[in-house]
Write an enzyme that holds these catalytic residues in place. Structure first.
Site, short mmCIF file in Angstrom:
data_model
loop_
_atom_site.label_atom_id
_atom_site.label_comp_id
_atom_site.label_asym_id
_atom_site.label_seq_id
_atom_site.Cartn_x
_atom_site.Cartn_y
_atom_site.Cartn_z
CG ASP A 174 -8.69 -2.66 8.27
OD1 ASP A 174 -8.27 -2.70 9.44
OD2 ASP A 174 -9.51 -3.49 7.82
N GLY A 192 0.81 -1.21 0.00
CA GLY A 192 0.00 0.00 0.00
C GLY A 192 0.84 1.26 0.00
CB THR A 218 -1.06 -5.67 10.80
OG1 THR A 218 -0.29 -5.27 9.67
CG2 THR A 218 -1.79 -6.93 10.41
N1 SAM Z 1 -8.64 -4.87 11.81
C1 SAM Z 1 -7.31 -5.30 11.95
C2 SAM Z 1 -6.56 -4.82 13.15
O1 SAM Z 1 -6.70 -3.68 13.58
O2 SAM Z 1 -5.84 -5.61 13.70
C3 SAM Z 1 -6.57 -5.14 10.66
C4 SAM Z 1 -7.12 -6.14 9.71
S1 SAM Z 1 -6.50 -6.27 8.13
C5 SAM Z 1 -6.54 -8.02 7.99
C6 SAM Z 1 -4.80 -5.79 8.17
C7 SAM Z 1 -4.11 -6.05 6.85
O3 SAM Z 1 -3.09 -5.10 6.58
C8 SAM Z 1 -3.42 -7.41 6.78
O4 SAM Z 1 -4.13 -8.26 5.92
C9 SAM Z 1 -2.01 -7.09 6.25
O5 SAM Z 1 -1.54 -8.04 5.32
C10 SAM Z 1 -2.23 -5.72 5.64
N2 SAM Z 1 -1.01 -4.92 5.44
C11 SAM Z 1 0.02 -4.78 6.30
N3 SAM Z 1 0.97 -4.00 5.74
C12 SAM Z 1 0.51 -3.63 4.51
C13 SAM Z 1 1.03 -2.82 3.45
N4 SAM Z 1 2.22 -2.22 3.54
N5 SAM Z 1 0.27 -2.66 2.35
C14 SAM Z 1 -0.95 -3.24 2.23
N6 SAM Z 1 -1.48 -4.03 3.19
C15 SAM Z 1 -0.77 -4.21 4.32
#
Ligand code: SAM
Length: 280
Positions: A155, A138, A157
């Site tokens: 949203d 992202g 991690t």
């Molecule tokens: N609701 C959750 C929480 O607060 O713990 C977050 C849920 S969502 C599944 C988080 C997502 O962010 C993960 O699937 C992860 O792979 C993604 N993510 C982490 N770093 C990222 C990046 N640099 N670009 C895009 N997605 C990313």
């Protein structure tokens, strides 16, 4: 046999869940991805050792991260989501009359595991013709993107590995560039109980680029400590200027279970014991 899953929140503190079945457990290039069945929350998505979302309470988190910023924008048509691989946030955003939603998730395994094992969380969101799902980083996507959006939702991690840059001032500056004049951004900003430094850092970094910055609260029972924060940043619209009736009109008929006009006001007005943390 039942096992206990420990999600370590802060120093000396964890929330513990009985898991009756492991439905999926694999390592992606980015993280360990698990789907487990629990008596309290139903099926749960766990990344590394952190609970991400659950069948029973996903709406608490996703409704607040989606609808409060979408309602703050006068007429959102184009939405960008960074992270959010379970699709729950995308599903909420698509309840509004938006024309296009781009979701940029780094880890395909999160999307696939959710679709296979907890399909009720994304519902039909990934098949919606308005959705474009991109599997890439992202931060890099936003840096190179020429498209303009009305609302951006992050949203991610908690800051660890590839999500670290998603909490930084450079990323927020890039998002500011992608947003139109009425642009609104909202990000998950951690626990107000054991991640107070993170809440403060997100607010500081957003303030470098946006005149309006508001941290708001929700109860997410499956997260350690239950209370969770999101932070909204905006170029001109202040969510505090909306009254409950205006909010209720915008979400009428969407079938929401948490977010209402009164919850909008409550979320933006923390109890006094948290006011210093959320408004510093
Ligand atoms: N609701 C959750 C929480 O607060 O713990 C977050 C849920 S969502 C599944 C988080 C997502 O962010 C993960 O699937 C992860 O792979 C993604 N993510 C982490 N770093 C990222 C990046 N640099 N670009 C895009 N997605 C990313």
């Amino acid at each position: 046999m039942a096992e206990w899953l420990w999600d370590h929140g802060g120093e000396g503190f964890a929330q513990v869940y009985r898991t009756d079945e492991v439905l999926f457990d694999a390592a992606s290039p980015y993280q360990r991805v698990r789907v487990v069945r629990t008596p309290m929350f139903g099926r749960m998505l766990v990344l590394d050792d952190a609970v991400q979302t659950s069948e029973a309470d996903e709406f608490c988190y996703h409704e607040l991260l989606a609808h409060l910023p979408l309602v703050t924008h006068p007429a959102p048509k184009r939405v960008l989501i960074v992270g959010g691989g379970d699709g729950g946030l995308l599903e909420e955003a698509l309840k509004h009359p938006v024309e296009r939603a781009v979701m940029v998730e780094i880890d395909r395994m999160v999307v696939d595991a959710t679709l296979r094992w907890i399909p009720q969380i994304p519902g039909e969101a990934f098949e919606d013709p308005r959705t474009e799902l991109r599997i890439e980083d992202g931060f890099a996507y936003v840096r190179g993107c020429a498209e303009r959006f009305d609302v951006a939702l992050v949203d991610s991690t908690d800051p660890q590995g590839p999500s670290v840059p998603l909490f930084g001032a450079a990323f927020y500056g890039d998002l500011h560039r992608l947003l139109g004049e009425d642009g609104v951004l909202a990000v998950q900003s951690g626990s107000p109980l054991y991640q107070q430094d993170l809440v403060a850092e997100v607010r500081r970094n957003l303030r470098q680029h946006f005149p309006v910055v508001r941290t708001y609260l929700a109860c997410v029972p499956s997260y350690p400590g239950v209370l969770w924060t999101f932070t909204l940043a905006s170029k001109r619209h202040d969510p505090k200027a909306l009254d409950p009736q205006q909010v209720d009109r915008r979400v009428a008929g969407l079938g929401l279970r948490y977010y209402t006009g009164l919850q909008h006001v409550a979320s933006l007005n923390p109890p006094p014991f948290l006011r210093d943390v959320l408004e510093a």
